[in-house]
Design a protein around this motif. Structure first.
Motif, PDB file in Angstrom:
ATOM      1  N   UNK A 307       0.791  -1.221   0.000  1.00 41.65           N
ATOM      2  CA  UNK A 307       0.000   0.000   0.000  1.00 41.65           C
ATOM      3  C   UNK A 307       0.824   1.272   0.000  1.00 41.65           C
ATOM      4  N   UNK A 308       2.097   1.171   0.348  1.00 41.74           N
ATOM      5  CA  UNK A 308       2.960   2.344   0.386  1.00 41.74           C
ATOM      6  C   UNK A 308       3.750   2.589  -0.882  1.00 41.74           C
ATOM      7  N   UNK A 309       3.867   1.556  -1.739  1.00 43.37           N
ATOM      8  CA  UNK A 309       4.746   1.701  -2.904  1.00 43.37           C
ATOM      9  C   UNK A 309       4.108   1.311  -4.235  1.00 43.37           C
ATOM     10  N   UNK A 310       2.990   0.581  -4.211  1.00 46.65           N
ATOM     11  CA  UNK A 310       2.365   0.208  -5.486  1.00 46.65           C
ATOM     12  C   UNK A 310       1.454   1.338  -5.943  1.00 46.65           C
ATOM     13  N   UNK A 311       1.542   1.696  -7.237  1.00 52.23           N
ATOM     14  CA  UNK A 311       0.913   2.913  -7.735  1.00 52.23           C
ATOM     15  C   UNK A 311      -0.003   2.662  -8.935  1.00 52.23           C
ATOM     16  N   UNK A 312      -0.972   3.558  -9.176  1.00 58.51           N
ATOM     17  CA  UNK A 312      -1.660   3.555 -10.472  1.00 58.51           C
ATOM     18  C   UNK A 312      -0.637   3.972 -11.529  1.00 58.51           C
ATOM     19  N   UNK A 313      -0.589   3.274 -12.662  1.00 56.38           N
ATOM     20  CA  UNK A 313       0.523   3.466 -13.594  1.00 56.38           C
ATOM     21  C   UNK A 313       0.062   3.127 -15.001  1.00 56.38           C
ATOM     22  N   UNK A 314       0.161   4.072 -15.952  1.00 52.91           N
ATOM     23  CA  UNK A 314      -0.138   3.724 -17.347  1.00 52.91           C
ATOM     24  C   UNK A 314       0.621   4.611 -18.320  1.00 52.91           C
TER      25      UNK A 314
END
Length: 471
Positions: A307-314
C-alpha cells in the motif's frame, strides 16, 4: 522545339522540390520527436482511481485516458514517500545512489523507540546527477515543470526552461489563496483553487510552446492539507463508503484533479498534439493511510508494504502503445528515464540507469521480464496513529531495512533485529501470511539478492546503537 524540351528538363528538379515541399506541409512528419508529458500525482494510492477499481472516487477523465494505452497492475514507486521517490524518478537511480531517503530528518519518531542511529538524510538533489529535463533540453526539447518539485529550491537550475510553482516545499500551506509557500506568476484570482491555477498556467505553456516539449506535471494534489473543493462536497457526503474509502473532502480533491487532467487532454487534442504525445501517469507513493485505504493492499504512504509503494501506472501513445491493454510485469518509476529517452530518440548508455527502457514491453515485443526490484530505507518514519495502522508495529510506518521483490516473491529485512518477512504476492497480495519459516530456501535466495545489491550500490547500513533507546 529543342529549346522547349531543354526548358522542361531544367525545370523538373524545381517541380520535384515544390511538390515535396507542399506535400510535407500537409502531411505530418512520421519521425518527428514526440511531445512527452509525465504526470506524477502526489500521494495518490493504487486504488484511488476508477480504472484501478475504486467505486468511491470519480475519475472519468483519468479512466478514459488509461483506456487509450497500457496500464500496469504491478507499477511501483522506488520509495514510499515524496522526496526520495521523486529523486529516483528524475535520476533513474536507486536511493543509495543519491542519498535521499525521506523528507527532512531521518530520525523521526521518539528517540527512546529507535534502537539504531539512522543514516543521515540528503535533503537536496546533488547537481552531479544528470536528470530527465537536462538531457531532453540538450536534445531539442523545451522543458516545463508544473507543480511540486521538492528536490531543491529552484527546478530552473536542473534543466527546466519554465517553472510553475515548484520549490523545495513538499505541500502548500493552503489550496486556497493566499497559498503562502507556493508562488505562481499572475496568481491574482482570490477564489481560484491551487490545482486549477497550476493547470491554467500549464495550458498557457502548451498554447505558446513550439514542439517538441517535455512537461513534468506534478500537482501538489492530492497531498495534504485536505482542503475540499466546496461545490463538490455535498455529493461525496451523500455517497456510501467503499472498501475503506470514505473521506468526502479528499474525494473532492481527487475529482478536481481529474477535471484538470481532462482539460490537459482536451487542449492537446484541440491543438492536434495528442497523437504525437507520449503520456505517462503515475504517483510518487501510496495513499495516506489515515485518509484513504488501498485494500486489499496493506498499509499506505511511508510503509514498504504494498500500500505504500504500489501505484496507479499507465502509458499512452497512439500507434505505439496498444489501447485497452493491461500488463502484470513489475515496473518502477526508475524505468521512466530510459523509456522517455528512447521515445525522444536520444541515445544514452543504459549503464547510467538502474531502471530499464520499457518500450519493448509497451509495444508488446516481449511479454515477460525477469529482474529483482529493491527498496532501501536505513531510517525511521513515525506512524500517524498508533491505534489505526497496518505497519509492522504501531510506532513506525518504517523502521530501518530493505525490501526486494523478484517474480511473485517479496522479502522484507529489518536491521534492528534481523527480522525477515516473506510473502507470495500472487496468493497473498495483502502481505498477511509471513512464509519465512515455511520457505527458508526461498527466504535465503531473496536475502542473497539483497546482500549482492547492497554491495553493488554501496548501500549504507545502520549499525550504531542509539544510547537513548529503551528496551
Amino acid at each position: 522545339m529543342k529549346h522547349f524540351i531543354y526548358q522542361i528538363i531544367y525545370q523538373i528538379p524545381l517541380f520535384i522540390f515544390v511538390f515535396f515541399f507542399c506535400y510535407s506541409c500537409n502531411v505530418p512528419a512520421q519521425n518527428s520527436k514526440p511531445n512527452i508529458i509525465l504526470i506524477n500525482i502526489d500521494d495518490m494510492g493504487w486504488r484511488d482511481v476508477g480504472f484501478m477499481g475504486s467505486e468511491y472516487y470519480e475519475t472519468p477523465n483519468i479512466d478514459n485516458l488509461a483506456s487509450l494505452g497500457m496500464r500496469f497492475t504491478n507499477g511501483y514507486a522506488a520509495s514510499s514517500n515524496c522526496a526520495p521517490s521523486r529523486a529516483c524518478l528524475m535520476t533513474g537511480k536507486w536511493t543509495p545512489r543519491h542519498g535521499i531517503y525521506t523528507v527532512g530528518s531521518s530520525a523521526r519518531g521518539k528517540s527512546k523507540h529507535r534502537k539504531l542511529i539512522p543514516i543521515k538524510n540528503t535533503k537536496t538533489l546533488s547537481k552531479e546527477h544528470e536528470i530527465i529535463p537536462q538531457v531532453l533540453s540538450q536534445n531539442g526539447y523545451v522543458t516545463c515543470h508544473s507543480g511540486k518539485w521538492h528536490l531543491s529550491k529552484n527546478p530552473l537550475e536542473y534543466g527546466f526552461d519554465k517553472n510553475i510553482g515548484g520549490s523545495h516545499h513538499g505541500h502548500p500551506s493552503s489550496y486556497y489563496p493566499p497559498y503562502k509557500n507556493v508562488t505562481i506568476e499572475g496568481d491574482n484570482d482570490k477564489d481560484q483553487y491551487l490545482t486549477d491555477l497550476i493547470m491554467e498556467k500549464t495550458l498557457e505553456f502548451i498554447d505558446n510552446v513550439q514542439s517538441p516539449f517535455f512537461l513534468y506535471y506534478s500537482p501538489y494534489a492530492v497531498h495534504t492539507p485536505i482542503h475540499p473543493v466546496k461545490k463538490l462536497l455535498k455529493k461525496y457526503e451523500a455517497k456510501p463508503a467503499w472498501n475503506g474509502q470514505d473521506n468526502p473532502e479528499y474525494a473532492t480533491m481527487v475529482e478536481n484533479l481529474d477535471r484538470n487532467i481532462g482539460l490537459l487532454v482536451s487542449k492537446l487534442k484541440k491543438l492536434d498534439l495528442f497523437d504525437n504525445t507520449l503520456i505517462i501517469f503515475t504517483s510518487d507513493n501510496g495513499g495516506l493511510y489515515r485518509i484513504t485505504k488501498q485494500r486489499p493492499l496493506r498499509a499506505g504512504k511511508g510503509s514498504y508494504y504494498e500500500g505504500g509503494i504500489r501505484e496507479p501506472f499507465f502509458f499512452v501513445m497512439k500507434n505505439k502503445i496498444k489501447a485497452n491493454s493491461k500488463n502484470d510485469i513489475p515496473i518502477t518509476n526508475l524505468d521512466l528515464f530510459p523509456t522517455i529517452l528512447n521515445y525522444a530518440g536520444v541515445q544514452k548508455s543504459h549503464s547510467n540507469f538502474d531502471g530499464i527502457d520499457l518500450s519493448p514491453i509497451l509495444e508488446e515485443e516481449v511479454d515477460q521480464f525477469d529482474r529483482p526490484l529493491f527498496w532501501h530505507f536505513p531510517i525511521y518514519l513515525q506512524a500517524y496513529n498508533a491505534h489505526d495502522n497496518e505497519n509492522r508495529d504501531p510506532l513506525f510506518r518504517t523502521r530501518p531495512g530493505s525490501v526486494v521483490r523478484h517474480g511473485i516473491w517479496k522479502l522484507h529485512y529489518y536491521f534492528e533485529d534481523d527480522g525477515v518477512e516473506l510473502y507470495n504476492l500472487t496468493d497473498d497480495i495483502g502481505e498477511k501470511n509471513n512464509l519465512a519459516q515455511k520457505q527458508p530456501e526461498k527466504a535465503l535466495e531473496m536475502m542473497n539478492y539483497l546482500e549482492t545489491w547492497w554491495k553493488e550500490t554501496n548501500a549504507p547500513i545502520p549499525k550504531e546503537v542509539n544510547s537513548e533507546f529503551e528496551n
